[in-house]
Design an enzyme around this catalytic site. Structure first.
Site, PDB file in Angstrom:
ATOM      1  N   ASN A   1     -11.027  -2.536  -5.278  1.00  0.00           N
ATOM      2  CA  ASN A   1     -10.265  -1.638  -6.160  1.00  0.00           C
ATOM      3  C   ASN A   1     -10.941  -1.423  -7.528  1.00  0.00           C
ATOM      4  OD1 ASN A   1      -7.019  -2.761  -4.921  1.00  0.00           O
ATOM      5  ND2 ASN A   1      -8.171  -0.943  -4.364  1.00  0.00           N
TER       6      ASN A   1
ATOM      7  N   ARG B   1      -0.764   9.276  -9.848  1.00  0.00           N
ATOM      8  CA  ARG B   1      -0.782   8.002  -9.116  1.00  0.00           C
ATOM      9  C   ARG B   1      -0.107   6.862  -9.901  1.00  0.00           C
ATOM     10  NH1 ARG B   1      -4.126   7.489  -4.858  1.00  0.00           N
ATOM     11  NH2 ARG B   1      -4.389   5.287  -5.359  1.00  0.00           N
TER      12      ARG B   1
ATOM     13  N   ASP C   1       0.820  -1.211   0.000  1.00  0.00           N
ATOM     14  CA  ASP C   1       0.000   0.000   0.000  1.00  0.00           C
ATOM     15  C   ASP C   1       0.859   1.268   0.000  1.00  0.00           C
ATOM     16  OD1 ASP C   1      -2.345   1.418  -0.024  1.00  0.00           O
ATOM     17  OD2 ASP C   1      -2.734   1.224   2.123  1.00  0.00           O
ATOM     18  N   GLY C   2       0.333   2.324  -0.597  1.00  0.00           N
ATOM     19  CA  GLY C   2       0.975   3.639  -0.517  1.00  0.00           C
ATOM     20  C   GLY C   2       1.539   4.158  -1.834  1.00  0.00           C
TER      21      GLY C   2
HETATM   22  C1  IPE Z   1      -5.541  -2.726  -0.268  1.00  0.00           C
HETATM   23  O1  IPE Z   1      -5.143  -1.396  -0.446  1.00  0.00           O
HETATM   24  C2  IPE Z   1      -5.515  -3.460  -1.560  1.00  0.00           C
HETATM   25  C3  IPE Z   1      -4.188  -3.644  -2.153  1.00  0.00           C
HETATM   26  C4  IPE Z   1      -3.052  -3.322  -1.626  1.00  0.00           C
HETATM   27  C5  IPE Z   1      -4.191  -4.269  -3.444  1.00  0.00           C
HETATM   28  P1  IPE Z   1      -6.212  -0.223  -0.586  1.00  0.00           P
HETATM   29  O2  IPE Z   1      -5.434   1.032  -0.669  1.00  0.00           O
HETATM   30  O3  IPE Z   1      -7.153  -0.502  -1.665  1.00  0.00           O
HETATM   31  O4  IPE Z   1      -6.957  -0.336   0.810  1.00  0.00           O
HETATM   32  P2  IPE Z   1      -7.947   0.669   1.552  1.00  0.00           P
HETATM   33  O5  IPE Z   1      -9.091   0.903   0.645  1.00  0.00           O
HETATM   34  O6  IPE Z   1      -7.185   1.915   1.822  1.00  0.00           O
HETATM   35  O7  IPE Z   1      -8.326  -0.038   2.801  1.00  0.00           O
HETATM   36  C1  IPE Z   2      -1.538   0.283  -3.399  1.00  0.00           C
HETATM   37  O1  IPE Z   2      -1.330   1.648  -3.406  1.00  0.00           O
HETATM   38  C2  IPE Z   2      -1.804  -0.281  -4.777  1.00  0.00           C
HETATM   39  C3  IPE Z   2      -3.174  -0.749  -4.976  1.00  0.00           C
HETATM   40  C4  IPE Z   2      -4.126  -0.736  -4.111  1.00  0.00           C
HETATM   41  C5  IPE Z   2      -3.485  -1.278  -6.289  1.00  0.00           C
HETATM   42  P1  IPE Z   2      -2.547   2.675  -3.415  1.00  0.00           P
HETATM   43  O2  IPE Z   2      -2.908   2.949  -4.832  1.00  0.00           O
HETATM   44  O3  IPE Z   2      -3.647   2.199  -2.561  1.00  0.00           O
HETATM   45  O4  IPE Z   2      -1.857   3.955  -2.788  1.00  0.00           O
HETATM   46  P2  IPE Z   2      -2.483   4.955  -1.730  1.00  0.00           P
HETATM   47  O5  IPE Z   2      -3.002   4.149  -0.591  1.00  0.00           O
HETATM   48  O6  IPE Z   2      -3.564   5.710  -2.423  1.00  0.00           O
HETATM   49  O7  IPE Z   2      -1.341   5.820  -1.326  1.00  0.00           O
HETATM   50 MG    MG Z   3      -4.063   2.417  -0.597  1.00  0.00          MG
END
Ligand code: IPE
Ligand code: IPE
Ligand code: MG
Length: 257
Positions: free
Chosen positions: A80, A45, A32-33
């Site tokens: 997602n 992004r 995540d992040g």
């Molecule tokens: C969880 O991350 C799913 C993946 C890492 C693929 P998200 O960024 O989608 O999770 P939430 O919605 O913040 O809980």
């Molecule tokens: C994780 O990073 C990747 C996926 C969930 C596909 P994010 O896209 O959730 O990144 P943040 O949480 O918005 O920073």
């Molecule tokens: Mg995320």
């Protein structure tokens, strides 16, 4: 020069501090992040997602080198799909190109690729590429890398309940025989052991519908590092922390020693 040497020393020490006989058999990671990482840099992004693939390679290599038998990466959740269409498309394209690019890393490291989730909902191109890599790596046996794609734990549990109830109705399984192992055998993860160590990057401390059944007794490790910044060293830190924990499984400390 000297400073570089000191850093190299610290890095070496981290890996050496890992007790190879006490490795987690199954590590799962909520990567995540990516979005926040890109935003911090004033970028879109997608830039974060692209850079996240480097961390995937680092982590996969590090786990294989250490001797971790199973690594499961949460790459795309059922939730997602609700992201903007363009971001979903970018992620799917990135998946195809990464699979094409990383087949060599998988073969070189003797890694078998597997996938869990509602794979039929993935675009045809992703589906095709995924199955090609799965097929080409099926005889590799150093480590199993499982990608959770269009994965949701509640959906997985619903499918499990449906399959088992169908079998009960048709007298394939008797209702009294339903136990943990029957449930395990009907989950997407049927070939995997329970998760020992669950890592989530980016500072969020939640599970986000990932492997709810399989993490029943996992050690949870949260780090504020954003996924594109996650390196082998961060993985070593997580494993070292894991090895410091006492896994009691309901027993007392005295019973264990
Ligand atoms: C969880 O991350 C799913 C993946 C890492 C693929 P998200 O960024 O989608 O999770 P939430 O919605 O913040 O809980
Ligand atoms: C994780 O990073 C990747 C996926 C969930 C596909 P994010 O896209 O959730 O990144 P943040 O949480 O918005 O920073
Ligand atoms: Mg995320």
């Amino acid at each position: 020069m000297e400073k570089t040497l000191v850093f190299a020393q610290i890095k070496m020490n981290l890996k050496e501090r890992i007790v190879t006989t006490k490795l987690p058999k199954h590590i799962a990671i909520i990567m995540d992040g990516n979005g926040r990482w890109a935003k911090q840099k004033g970028m879109i992004r997608a830039f974060g997602h692209e850079n996240g693939t480097k961390s995937v390679r680092e982590t996969v290599e590090a786990c294989a080198e250490l001797g971790v038998e199973n690594l499961t990466l949460y790459a795309f959740s059922t939730e997602n799909w609700n992201r903007p269409k363009l971001e979903v498309q970018t992620l799917m394209k990135l998946l195809v190109s990464s699979l094409k690019k990383e087949i060599k890393t998988l073969q070189d490291n003797n890694i078998k690729l597997s996938a869990i989730g509602n794979l039929n909902t993935l675009p045809k191109k992703v589906h095709k590429e995924l199955h090609e890599v799965i097929e080409n790596t099926k005889n590799n046996n150093r480590m199993t890398l499982t990608l959770a794609l269009s994965y949701g734990s509640r959906e997985e549990i619903i499918n499990t309940v449906k399959e088992i109830s169908f079998k009960v109705k048709n007298n394939i399984i008797s209702r009294d025989k339903i136990d943990e192992s029957i449930i395990n055998e009907h989950l997407y993860t049927r070939n995997l052991p329970d998760v020992d160590l669950l890592i989530r990057t980016s500072g969020e401390q939640r599970i986000s519908n990932f492997l709810l059944w399989q993490i029943a007794y996992a050690e949870l490790y949260f780090t504020s590092i954003l996924w594109p910044d996650f390196t082998k060293q961060h993985l070593y830190e997580a494993i070292i922390e894991y090895q410091k924990r006492e896994r009691r499984f309901g027993k007392t400390s005295e019973q264990l020693s």
